[in-house]
Design a protein around this motif. Sequence first.
Motif, PDB file in Angstrom:
ATOM      1  N   THR A 443      89.867  47.702 -58.382  1.00  0.00           N
ATOM      2  CA  THR A 443      90.550  46.403 -58.320  1.00  0.00           C
ATOM      3  C   THR A 443      91.978  46.416 -58.849  1.00  0.00           C
ATOM      4  O   THR A 443      92.785  45.583 -58.440  1.00  0.00           O
ATOM      5  N   GLU A 444      92.317  47.321 -59.779  1.00  0.00           N
ATOM      6  CA  GLU A 444      93.628  47.202 -60.419  1.00  0.00           C
ATOM      7  C   GLU A 444      94.106  48.549 -60.944  1.00  0.00           C
ATOM      8  O   GLU A 444      93.321  49.427 -61.275  1.00  0.00           O
ATOM      9  N   LEU A 445      95.426  48.675 -61.014  1.00  0.00           N
ATOM     10  CA  LEU A 445      96.063  49.875 -61.550  1.00  0.00           C
ATOM     11  C   LEU A 445      97.095  49.445 -62.589  1.00  0.00           C
ATOM     12  O   LEU A 445      98.011  48.684 -62.289  1.00  0.00           O
ATOM     13  N   PHE A 446      96.921  49.911 -63.836  1.00  0.00           N
ATOM     14  CA  PHE A 446      97.857  49.626 -64.927  1.00  0.00           C
ATOM     15  C   PHE A 446      98.769  50.825 -65.147  1.00  0.00           C
ATOM     16  O   PHE A 446      98.301  51.966 -65.136  1.00  0.00           O
ATOM     17  N   PHE A 447     100.065  50.534 -65.380  1.00  0.00           N
ATOM     18  CA  PHE A 447     101.044  51.600 -65.629  1.00  0.00           C
ATOM     19  C   PHE A 447     101.347  51.624 -67.127  1.00  0.00           C
ATOM     20  O   PHE A 447     102.296  50.989 -67.588  1.00  0.00           O
ATOM     21  N   LEU A 448     100.531  52.357 -67.888  1.00  0.00           N
ATOM     22  CA  LEU A 448     100.720  52.394 -69.337  1.00  0.00           C
ATOM     23  C   LEU A 448     102.015  53.100 -69.718  1.00  0.00           C
ATOM     24  O   LEU A 448     102.682  52.726 -70.676  1.00  0.00           O
ATOM     25  N   GLN A 449     102.345  54.114 -68.956  1.00  0.00           N
ATOM     26  CA  GLN A 449     103.602  54.825 -69.181  1.00  0.00           C
ATOM     27  C   GLN A 449     103.945  55.532 -67.885  1.00  0.00           C
ATOM     28  O   GLN A 449     103.107  56.185 -67.270  1.00  0.00           O
ATOM     29  N   ARG A 450     105.176  55.342 -67.436  1.00  0.00           N
ATOM     30  CA  ARG A 450     105.561  56.058 -66.216  1.00  0.00           C
ATOM     31  C   ARG A 450     106.969  56.590 -66.346  1.00  0.00           C
ATOM     32  O   ARG A 450     107.779  56.082 -67.124  1.00  0.00           O
ATOM     33  N   ALA A 451     107.242  57.613 -65.572  1.00  0.00           N
ATOM     34  CA  ALA A 451     108.534  58.279 -65.653  1.00  0.00           C
ATOM     35  C   ALA A 451     109.656  57.279 -65.427  1.00  0.00           C
ATOM     36  O   ALA A 451     109.563  56.404 -64.574  1.00  0.00           O
ATOM     37  N   ASP A 452     110.723  57.418 -66.218  1.00  0.00           N
ATOM     38  CA  ASP A 452     111.878  56.540 -66.049  1.00  0.00           C
ATOM     39  C   ASP A 452     112.447  56.711 -64.647  1.00  0.00           C
ATOM     40  O   ASP A 452     112.713  57.828 -64.205  1.00  0.00           O
ATOM     41  N   GLN A 453     112.614  55.602 -63.966  1.00  0.00           N
ATOM     42  CA  GLN A 453     113.140  55.649 -62.607  1.00  0.00           C
ATOM     43  C   GLN A 453     114.331  54.710 -62.518  1.00  0.00           C
ATOM     44  O   GLN A 453     114.356  53.683 -63.187  1.00  0.00           O
ATOM     45  N   PRO A 454     115.313  55.044 -61.751  1.00  0.00           N
ATOM     46  CA  PRO A 454     116.519  54.225 -61.705  1.00  0.00           C
ATOM     47  C   PRO A 454     116.228  52.789 -61.291  1.00  0.00           C
ATOM     48  O   PRO A 454     115.725  52.545 -60.207  1.00  0.00           O
ATOM     49  N   LYS A 455     116.504  51.862 -62.221  1.00  0.00           N
ATOM     50  CA  LYS A 455     116.396  50.426 -61.958  1.00  0.00           C
ATOM     51  C   LYS A 455     115.046  50.049 -61.347  1.00  0.00           C
ATOM     52  O   LYS A 455     114.938  49.206 -60.462  1.00  0.00           O
ATOM     53  N   GLY A 456     113.985  50.695 -61.845  1.00  0.00           N
ATOM     54  CA  GLY A 456     112.649  50.283 -61.457  1.00  0.00           C
ATOM     55  C   GLY A 456     112.241  50.619 -60.039  1.00  0.00           C
ATOM     56  O   GLY A 456     111.440  49.918 -59.446  1.00  0.00           O
ATOM     57  N   VAL A 457     112.780  51.698 -59.483  1.00  0.00           N
ATOM     58  CA  VAL A 457     112.379  52.097 -58.129  1.00  0.00           C
ATOM     59  C   VAL A 457     110.880  52.368 -58.130  1.00  0.00           C
ATOM     60  O   VAL A 457     110.360  53.009 -59.035  1.00  0.00           O
TER      61      VAL A 457
END
Length: 556
Positions: A443-457
């Motif tokens: 049902t859902e996917l949480f992003f606890l930590q993700r690689a820094d991406q330019p302006k939230g790409v």
Amino acid sequence: MNFQQYSYIEVCGPYGWATAALVSSSVNLIPLDGLPPILTPTGVKGDYTVEEKPSESLLIQDLESGRPKPLVFVLNANLLAMVKLVNYVNRKCWCVTSKGMHAVGQAEVVVLLQCLPEEKTFPKDIFSHFIRLYREGLTGKVVSHLGLSLFGGCFLGSELHAGLLYVRSTLQSLQGLPLPSQPFLFGLLVHRAEVAWAKAFPLRLMLRLGAEYRFYPCPLYSVRFRKALFGETGHTIMRLLVDFRNYHYSLPVVPGLTVDLEAQQTCIKIPTMGYNELMKALNKSNEHVLALGACFNKAADSHLICVQDEDGQYQTQAISIHNQPRKVTGSCFFVFSSALKASAGCFAKSSIVEDGLMVQIAVETMAELRRALRQMKNFTITCGRLDQSENQEHVHIQWLEDKSTVNKGVMSPIDGKSMESISSAKMFQKSEYKENGKMIHWTELFFLQRADQPKGVPDSAEHNRLTERIARAFCLALCPHLKLLKEDGMAKLGLRVTFDSQEVGFVAGSNGLPLPAQYLNALDSVLIPVIHSRGRKRSEEPIVMELIFYILENIS
């Protein structure tokens, strides 16, 4: 009355009710005549009686005598409705709450409905609407804050009751209400004459309801057979910004964007995480006009609203928090127009239009504003006459680090970790994984930590494919164990996966504890190869994500 006793397991563990009892496998247990079955605890933990065809008059008497706990109706084997009579802000109301929507990716729904005088029948139409929301959730169609669901014909006794507008509670009292676990939404009745605004600009309708019932920012209860708060659309600035005929386009809204109106200055606050949405709006906008809808401003003590009078004219008013001085007023939208001519003798001109802000600027200023927005830079516009420096006002555009309040009150089933302010995405799983009368649903996917991406790409297609493979492997590995897991009360499951240069692995749990060893062993053999197929990337920031699954009864 027919009574049957079953050993009952809560399908959502500590997160709510649902039934694994041997009720019919139909997706809809609401009879044409009468009420759906009810669950009654026997006093032994986990044991319930299921009462078929309960007596409506006896249940009404039970509720009116001050029954402390809600009645629990079985709408289907995965979905319950909890019903209680409550005294909410000095109004006698039905409180009807869903339990089981989370398992199909839908927020739970609460409908507070003011009772009619001497009312002796349950508002059964709400049950039917819960079933519809559940079915739509299974297909990936869910409603969220300021979303709308429409009814086909007569609803709650009138064809003028057109639908429900869904809102999150903010500053309203929730005292005395039997509420589900987060996330949940309140459903507000929409009059058929208000549908255009509910579709095109729901914040206007929400706040107008607040003004009508003197409830800031809006009431959480609904009143049947009330008068419409808007009539024919008529002459409004929104006709320039919204397609009221086919709804092919509407005023874009950047999540988290708010407007502060104060004496001598206005501040438009844009969260940095909203950059992508803002760029979409900027790229689609006319080069001479930039218009954006704002969100309800929880930091303000008052808000602009728009009232339509009996002649169809729109007027600006404001509602405020009771007994609180007005210092900061929220706005529902803003428009920048590059129609200001040099002959006007002004730097820029600002004015209130309906429930929003209009700023007229020069063509050159519009170009500078758009450049600043693309570069994520703060920008200030001075308003006032060129020859009167003492009466100038300022409009500030400010970028702010995201103070997100998403997923408030949501906890991880793995270890009870708070998910507040952690971004997530609802998932619709096209493939079905079924065994022994049960099915498992991602049902859902949480992003606890993700690689820094330019302006939230957004994450790459490669990463999305990997996530889907992980979810598929998890479902396939646990398919043979679904019946046992559910019987042991582990129906909401979490899978947390870590990709790091030092560590690649996963943890899985339910009810705040790791899964027992036999399930983890089954997962190891299937998940480890999938996770390691990505490989370790030393130069990349760590990625930690959590996938949420529910085990459901497989019903038709």
